[in-house]
Design a protein around this motif. Structure first.
Motif, PDB file in Angstrom:
ATOM      1  N   GLU A 150       0.770  -0.975  -0.090  1.00 26.07           N
ATOM      2  CA  GLU A 150      -0.058   0.167  -0.147  1.00 26.07           C
ATOM      3  C   GLU A 150       0.792   1.531   0.044  1.00 26.07           C
ATOM      4  O   GLU A 150       0.473   2.338  -0.123  1.00 26.07           O
ATOM      5  N   GLU A 151       2.077   1.354   0.218  1.00 26.52           N
ATOM      6  CA  GLU A 151       2.830   2.737   0.132  1.00 26.52           C
ATOM      7  C   GLU A 151       3.355   2.732  -1.408  1.00 26.52           C
ATOM      8  O   GLU A 151       4.374   3.477  -1.015  1.00 26.52           O
ATOM      9  N   MET A 152       3.599   1.571  -1.527  1.00 19.69           N
ATOM     10  CA  MET A 152       4.652   1.742  -3.052  1.00 19.69           C
ATOM     11  C   MET A 152       3.774   2.631  -4.630  1.00 19.69           C
ATOM     12  O   MET A 152       2.106   2.480  -4.105  1.00 19.69           O
ATOM     13  N   GLU A 153       4.480   2.907  -5.533  1.00 19.40           N
ATOM     14  CA  GLU A 153       4.084   3.998  -6.171  1.00 19.40           C
ATOM     15  C   GLU A 153       3.760   3.056  -7.618  1.00 19.40           C
ATOM     16  O   GLU A 153       4.980   2.499  -7.795  1.00 19.40           O
ATOM     17  N   MET A 154       3.150   3.051  -8.714  1.00 20.81           N
ATOM     18  CA  MET A 154       3.122   2.314  -9.386  1.00 20.81           C
ATOM     19  C   MET A 154       3.746   3.110 -10.644  1.00 20.81           C
ATOM     20  O   MET A 154       3.609   4.145 -11.165  1.00 20.81           O
ATOM     21  N   ILE A 155       4.941   2.864 -11.155  1.00 22.06           N
ATOM     22  CA  ILE A 155       5.181   2.842 -12.205  1.00 22.06           C
ATOM     23  C   ILE A 155       4.258   2.784 -13.852  1.00 22.06           C
ATOM     24  O   ILE A 155       4.644   1.673 -14.731  1.00 22.06           O
ATOM     25  N   SER A 156       3.808   3.476 -14.568  1.00 16.67           N
ATOM     26  CA  SER A 156       2.938   3.391 -16.167  1.00 16.67           C
ATOM     27  C   SER A 156       4.375   3.440 -17.265  1.00 16.67           C
ATOM     28  O   SER A 156       4.091   2.568 -18.585  1.00 16.67           O
ATOM     29  N   ASN A 157       5.596   3.965 -17.551  1.00 12.86           N
ATOM     30  CA  ASN A 157       6.055   5.423 -18.806  1.00 12.86           C
ATOM     31  C   ASN A 157       7.155   4.586 -17.599  1.00 12.86           C
ATOM     32  O   ASN A 157       7.755   5.678 -16.391  1.00 12.86           O
ATOM     33  N   LEU A 158       8.457   4.165 -18.001  1.00 11.80           N
ATOM     34  CA  LEU A 158      10.003   4.329 -17.612  1.00 11.80           C
ATOM     35  C   LEU A 158      11.056   4.846 -18.761  1.00 11.80           C
ATOM     36  O   LEU A 158      11.160   3.790 -20.386  1.00 11.80           O
ATOM     37  N   THR A 159      11.593   5.595 -18.709  1.00 11.39           N
ATOM     38  CA  THR A 159      12.727   6.676 -19.392  1.00 11.39           C
ATOM     39  C   THR A 159      13.914   5.307 -19.104  1.00 11.39           C
ATOM     40  O   THR A 159      14.306   4.253 -18.244  1.00 11.39           O
ATOM     41  N   ILE A 160      14.425   5.274 -20.677  1.00  9.63           N
ATOM     42  CA  ILE A 160      15.918   3.689 -19.954  1.00  9.63           C
ATOM     43  C   ILE A 160      17.386   4.459 -19.592  1.00  9.63           C
ATOM     44  O   ILE A 160      17.524   3.907 -18.373  1.00  9.63           O
ATOM     45  N   HIS A 161      17.036   6.385 -19.080  1.00 10.01           N
ATOM     46  CA  HIS A 161      17.656   6.631 -18.164  1.00 10.01           C
ATOM     47  C   HIS A 161      17.823   6.265 -16.647  1.00 10.01           C
ATOM     48  O   HIS A 161      17.994   5.534 -15.408  1.00 10.01           O
ATOM     49  N   GLU A 162      16.283   6.476 -15.980  1.00  8.82           N
ATOM     50  CA  GLU A 162      16.056   5.921 -14.646  1.00  8.82           C
ATOM     51  C   GLU A 162      15.814   4.492 -14.924  1.00  8.82           C
ATOM     52  O   GLU A 162      15.991   3.900 -13.889  1.00  8.82           O
ATOM     53  N   MET A 163      15.640   3.418 -15.347  1.00 11.89           N
ATOM     54  CA  MET A 163      15.598   1.858 -15.678  1.00 11.89           C
ATOM     55  C   MET A 163      17.528   1.799 -14.970  1.00 11.89           C
ATOM     56  O   MET A 163      17.642   0.599 -14.689  1.00 11.89           O
ATOM     57  N   PHE A 164      18.121   2.899 -15.917  1.00 11.88           N
ATOM     58  CA  PHE A 164      19.515   2.690 -15.440  1.00 11.88           C
ATOM     59  C   PHE A 164      19.992   2.320 -14.041  1.00 11.88           C
ATOM     60  O   PHE A 164      20.861   2.363 -13.511  1.00 11.88           O
ATOM     61  N   LYS A 179      10.260   1.095  -3.811  1.00 14.31           N
ATOM     62  CA  LYS A 179       9.429   1.590  -3.622  1.00 14.31           C
ATOM     63  C   LYS A 179       8.711   1.815  -4.510  1.00 14.31           C
ATOM     64  O   LYS A 179       7.866   1.944  -4.767  1.00 14.31           O
ATOM     65  N   PHE A 180       9.023   1.214  -6.185  1.00 12.78           N
ATOM     66  CA  PHE A 180       7.863   1.465  -7.099  1.00 12.78           C
ATOM     67  C   PHE A 180       7.678  -0.268  -7.658  1.00 12.78           C
ATOM     68  O   PHE A 180       8.370  -1.447  -7.390  1.00 12.78           O
ATOM     69  N   TYR A 181       6.612  -0.413  -8.355  1.00 15.98           N
ATOM     70  CA  TYR A 181       6.134  -2.078  -9.099  1.00 15.98           C
ATOM     71  C   TYR A 181       5.411  -1.287 -10.482  1.00 15.98           C
ATOM     72  O   TYR A 181       5.094   0.056 -11.007  1.00 15.98           O
ATOM     73  N   VAL A 182       5.386  -2.339 -11.629  1.00 15.56           N
ATOM     74  CA  VAL A 182       5.085  -2.097 -12.389  1.00 15.56           C
ATOM     75  C   VAL A 182       4.478  -2.751 -12.789  1.00 15.56           C
ATOM     76  O   VAL A 182       4.186  -4.040 -12.750  1.00 15.56           O
TER      77      VAL A 182
END
Length: 411
Positions: free
Chosen positions: A182-196, A264-267
């Motif tokens: 319940e404390e995690m945030e969902m990511i719907s879009n991810l750039t390659i910089h964020e992934m790295f 912190k995040f889930y997809v």
């Protein structure tokens, strides 16, 4: 005995998995080669090609790719491409490029001196951007500092712990930072910089985990770094999949719809990954983004039910991660790493035996150990399939950048 159980079933079924990936890879290769083949036929280049090696048997691979156009053309022919099937009225070539080709006696010599070429606009399907170098020097320095830092091995809390207990301690330290669902945030879009960036953060965590192992400390500094590069990515994916099953997949373990990409995040499967910064190919979104999702999806599908059923403890998860890491490193690096890998696996088996008997008071655990190691072997098999797919991408210049340390993301 348990060390043998741990390694016995790895090769079972591996060939069929590799064959499936190779078939998919061939489809990917064919689409890219068709562009080169059509360009060759339309511009009548076949008679101009000469084999650089002189034997018409040059390798088309990561170290020699595209160096010999005759051998590359022959590869197209062996894949079934014919001049009769070429579409002539599509994507016309600039006239000034055609005139240049007619006036050139040696196309390959011309291409070796790019500064003498006229400034023209090439067809849209040709790669035009030079590869960029991504400097990993700072990150590499951080990782090696952790790998060689004695504080992880000499931690006073670890003095009375055995090998497996140390690794369990390090794993629990990392997982203590995991937020609740319940404390995690969902990511719907991810750039390659964020992934790295997420990968970089997890690299440092995995380096610290490895540094807790007494046998890891027996390796030379260069060997530690080489082992890290072999194992970090598969370690990261497997650990995150198990955590995701633990958090989200108890009711539907084979169809987990959420992936805890970090603490912190889930997809979800609908995740969109923008990788336009690292490739010029129009199929980029479907290939690399799909490869990321497929590797996670396959892990869920092939290990999720077993993980949910077994509910491995932190100690058992540390055991699986260590077996996975040392087996892969031993096979890849051989030599001293292989020797220490054998010793590490034997001691881990003894440590787990002690854990079951003395801590869990459980003497009949052979069946459970076999199931744990079957999961490890599935992860290893999927890693080999992924490695082949990534290698195909490099062979056909899918990426428009190079790493200062190519082995970091070699898979």
């Amino acid at each position: 005995m348990w060390a043998e159980i741990s390694r016995s079933s790895f090769w079972s079924g591996q060939l069929s998995g590799v064959r499936r990936v190779f078939q998919v890879g061939c489809t990917f290769i064919r689409e890219f080669l068709q562009r080169f083949f059509r360009r060759t036929i339309v511009m009548s280049r076949t008679k101009k090609y000469k084999c650089r090696g002189g034997h018409s048997s040059c390798a088309v691979n990561t170290s020699e790719r595209y160096q010999c156009r005759l051998c590359r053309y022959n590869k197209c022919v062996t894949m079934g491409m014919t001049a009769e099937n070429v579409q002539w009225n599509r994507d016309p070539f600039p006239e000034n490029r055609k005139r240049k080709e007619k006036g050139s006696e040696d196309e390959e010599d011309t291409e070796r001196i790019p500064m003498k070429r006229p400034a023209i606009s090439p067809p849209h399907f040709l790669l035009t951007k030079p590869k960029r170098i991504v400097d990993l020097t700072i990150l590499s320095g951080k990782i090696q500092k952790i790998l060689n830092d004695k504080k992880y091995y000499d931690n006073p809390k670890l003095k009375k712990m055995n090998n497996l207990e140390r690794l369990d301690f390090a794993l629990r330290e990392w997982r203590a930072k995991q937020k609740k669902e319940e404390e995690m945030e969902m990511i719907s879009n991810l750039t390659i910089h964020e992934m790295f960036k997420m990968c970089e953060d997890q690299m440092l965590i995995i380096a610290a985990w490895l540094a807790h192992c007494p046998y890891f400390q027996k390796l030379e500094s260069s060997e530690r770094y080489r082992m890290f590069k072999v194992v970090w990515n598969v370690w990261r994916r497997f650990e995150r999949v198990e955590m995701s099953v633990q958090m989200f997949g108890r009711k539907t373990p084979g169809r987990v719809m959420k992936f805890a990409i970090n603490e912190k995040f889930y997809v979800t499967p609908k995740l969109s990954i923008d990788i336009s910064k690292i490739t010029d190919w129009p199929l980029s979104a479907t290939f690399l983004g799909g490869m990321f999702r497929d590797s996670v999806r396959k892990l869920f599908e092939q290990t999720g039910v077993q993980l949910a059923y077994l509910e491995p403890s932190s100690m058992e998860m540390a055991y699986m991660l260590s077996q996975l890491s040392w087996q892969l490193a031993g096979q890849a690096l051989q030599g001293k790493v292989m020797e220490i890998s054998e010793l590490q696996q034997e001691e881990l088996a003894d440590n787990l035996h002690h854990h079951y008997l003395q801590i869990k008071r459980r003497s009949n655990y052979a069946g459970r150990l076999v199931k744990l190691m079957s999961i490890v072997n599935i992860v290893k098999r999927l890693q080999i399939e992924r490695r082949i797919t990534v290698e195909l991408a490099h062979v056909f210049d899918f990426f428009n950048f190079e790493l200062s340390d190519p082995d970091m993301f070699k898979e």
